[in-house]
Motif scaffolding. Structure first.
Motif, PDB file in Angstrom:
ATOM      1  N   MET A   1       0.838  -1.183   0.000  1.00  0.00           N
ATOM      2  CA  MET A   1       0.000   0.000   0.000  1.00  0.00           C
ATOM      3  C   MET A   1       0.881   1.244   0.000  1.00  0.00           C
ATOM      4  SD  MET A   1      -3.030  -0.728   2.772  1.00  0.00           S
ATOM      5  CE  MET A   1      -3.920   0.729   2.282  1.00  0.00           C
ATOM      6  N   ARG A   2       0.501   2.198  -0.821  1.00  0.00           N
ATOM      7  CA  ARG A   2       1.227   3.479  -0.879  1.00  0.00           C
ATOM      8  C   ARG A   2       0.514   4.517  -0.029  1.00  0.00           C
ATOM      9  NH1 ARG A   2       5.163   5.315  -5.440  1.00  0.00           N
ATOM     10  NH2 ARG A   2       5.972   3.278  -5.968  1.00  0.00           N
ATOM     11  N   PHE A   3       1.329   5.368   0.592  1.00  0.00           N
ATOM     12  CA  PHE A   3       0.830   6.446   1.437  1.00  0.00           C
ATOM     13  C   PHE A   3       1.559   7.726   1.080  1.00  0.00           C
ATOM     14  CE2 PHE A   3       0.459   2.473   3.705  1.00  0.00           C
ATOM     15  CZ  PHE A   3      -0.824   2.512   4.214  1.00  0.00           C
ATOM     16  N   LYS A   4       0.924   8.852   1.352  1.00  0.00           N
ATOM     17  CA  LYS A   4       1.528  10.160   1.116  1.00  0.00           C
ATOM     18  C   LYS A   4       2.258  10.637   2.364  1.00  0.00           C
ATOM     19  CE  LYS A   4      -0.064  11.382  -2.994  1.00  0.00           C
ATOM     20  NZ  LYS A   4       0.853  11.617  -4.089  1.00  0.00           N
ATOM     21  N   TYR A   5       3.359  11.333   2.174  1.00  0.00           N
ATOM     22  CA  TYR A   5       3.988  12.057   3.271  1.00  0.00           C
ATOM     23  C   TYR A   5       2.999  13.139   3.703  1.00  0.00           C
ATOM     24  CZ  TYR A   5       8.824  10.311   2.683  1.00  0.00           C
ATOM     25  OH  TYR A   5       9.959   9.550   2.642  1.00  0.00           O
ATOM     26  N   THR A   6       2.985  13.471   4.987  1.00  0.00           N
ATOM     27  CA  THR A   6       2.038  14.462   5.481  1.00  0.00           C
ATOM     28  C   THR A   6       2.723  15.447   6.428  1.00  0.00           C
ATOM     29  OG1 THR A   6       1.403  13.080   7.360  1.00  0.00           O
ATOM     30  CG2 THR A   6       0.086  12.864   5.349  1.00  0.00           C
ATOM     31  N   THR A   7       2.022  16.532   6.671  1.00  0.00           N
ATOM     32  CA  THR A   7       2.447  17.515   7.672  1.00  0.00           C
ATOM     33  C   THR A   7       1.469  17.427   8.834  1.00  0.00           C
ATOM     34  OG1 THR A   7       1.129  19.234   6.633  1.00  0.00           O
ATOM     35  CG2 THR A   7       3.433  19.079   5.945  1.00  0.00           C
ATOM     36  N   ILE A   8       1.843  18.040   9.960  1.00  0.00           N
ATOM     37  CA  ILE A   8       0.938  18.026  11.114  1.00  0.00           C
ATOM     38  C   ILE A   8       0.308  19.387  11.367  1.00  0.00           C
ATOM     39  CG2 ILE A   8       1.985  16.053  12.274  1.00  0.00           C
ATOM     40  CD1 ILE A   8       3.603  18.016  13.958  1.00  0.00           C
ATOM     41  N   ASP A   9       0.712  20.366  10.576  1.00  0.00           N
ATOM     42  CA  ASP A   9       0.228  21.731  10.772  1.00  0.00           C
ATOM     43  C   ASP A   9      -0.028  22.346   9.404  1.00  0.00           C
ATOM     44  OD1 ASP A   9       0.379  24.655  10.973  1.00  0.00           O
ATOM     45  OD2 ASP A   9       1.020  24.326  13.033  1.00  0.00           O
ATOM     46  N   PRO A  10      -1.180  23.006   9.205  1.00  0.00           N
ATOM     47  CA  PRO A  10      -1.496  23.596   7.896  1.00  0.00           C
ATOM     48  C   PRO A  10      -0.478  24.652   7.433  1.00  0.00           C
ATOM     49  CG  PRO A  10      -3.409  23.677   9.348  1.00  0.00           C
ATOM     50  CD  PRO A  10      -2.259  23.167  10.156  1.00  0.00           C
ATOM     51  N   SER A  11       0.273  25.227   8.362  1.00  0.00           N
ATOM     52  CA  SER A  11       1.260  26.234   7.968  1.00  0.00           C
ATOM     53  C   SER A  11       2.534  25.608   7.395  1.00  0.00           C
ATOM     54  CB  SER A  11       1.620  27.116   9.170  1.00  0.00           C
ATOM     55  OG  SER A  11       2.327  26.360  10.136  1.00  0.00           O
ATOM     56  N   GLN A  12       2.661  24.296   7.490  1.00  0.00           N
ATOM     57  CA  GLN A  12       3.845  23.621   6.972  1.00  0.00           C
ATOM     58  C   GLN A  12       3.688  23.333   5.485  1.00  0.00           C
ATOM     59  OE1 GLN A  12       3.752  20.286   9.733  1.00  0.00           O
ATOM     60  NE2 GLN A  12       5.497  21.133  10.840  1.00  0.00           N
ATOM     61  N   ASP A  13       4.828  23.169   4.805  1.00  0.00           N
ATOM     62  CA  ASP A  13       4.798  22.832   3.384  1.00  0.00           C
ATOM     63  C   ASP A  13       5.443  21.471   3.160  1.00  0.00           C
ATOM     64  OD1 ASP A  13       7.572  23.231   3.469  1.00  0.00           O
ATOM     65  OD2 ASP A  13       7.436  25.246   2.642  1.00  0.00           O
ATOM     66  N   GLU A  14       5.660  21.112   1.892  1.00  0.00           N
ATOM     67  CA  GLU A  14       6.166  19.768   1.574  1.00  0.00           C
ATOM     68  C   GLU A  14       7.537  19.484   2.178  1.00  0.00           C
ATOM     69  OE1 GLU A  14       8.300  19.944  -2.755  1.00  0.00           O
ATOM     70  OE2 GLU A  14       6.116  19.861  -2.739  1.00  0.00           O
ATOM     71  N   PHE A  15       8.320  20.507   2.465  1.00  0.00           N
ATOM     72  CA  PHE A  15       9.635  20.281   3.068  1.00  0.00           C
ATOM     73  C   PHE A  15       9.515  19.776   4.505  1.00  0.00           C
ATOM     74  CE2 PHE A  15      10.444  23.449  -0.273  1.00  0.00           C
ATOM     75  CZ  PHE A  15      11.325  22.712  -1.038  1.00  0.00           C
TER      76      PHE A  15
END
Length: 139
Positions: A1-15
């Motif tokens: 199964m593939r999953f996406k990298y995620t952030t924990i805060d809406p102010s964060q970006d892909e980095f």
């Protein structure tokens, strides 16, 4: 199964994105939903204090036989076993070092998350893959 990298805060970006996966933990009739950080650099799985309480654990210093290190600051942990369910993957029993710290992520490390699953990281695509160990899978 593939999953996406995620952030924990809406102010964060892909980095700031990391490999996190939603899972359900079950232990002795209790259930806890959590998001785990898939961490290839972690030696052990780590269970935050509040999740241990949700699973019915009671902290007892006499049972604290594991010494944690790194960012956990040389704290003690208690061995806790729980059945983990991730999406449609087969349920597995995971061994955790339960710590008194609550403001840490649930960490899925080498012992024994990476022993139960084959993990592939595709950072450039912000994806990772989790497969049952020994399964034939095509990326």
């Amino acid at each position: 199964m593939r999953f996406k990298y995620t952030t924990i805060d809406p102010s964060q970006d892909e980095f700031d994105s990391l490999p996190r996966v939603a899972l359900i933990l079950r232990r002795e009739g209790r259930t806890a939903e959590a998001v785990g950080l898939v961490d290839s650099g972690a030696t052990v799985n780590v269970l935050p204090y509040d999740l241990g309480l949700q699973l019915g654990e009671v902290w007892d210093d006499r049972k604290a036989s594991l010494r944690l290190s790194g960012s956990l600051g040389n704290r003690l942990g208690i061995p806790v076993f729980a059945v983990a369910e991730i999406g449609d993957l087969p349920a597995v029993t995971l061994a955790f070092a339960w710590t008194t710290m609550s403001r840490i992520p649930l960490i899925l490390g080498q012992t024994n998350f990476f022993m139960e699953f084959d993990i592939s990281f595709y950072r450039s695509k912000l994806e990772f893959e989790i497969n049952p160990k020994g399964s034939e899978h095509v990326s």
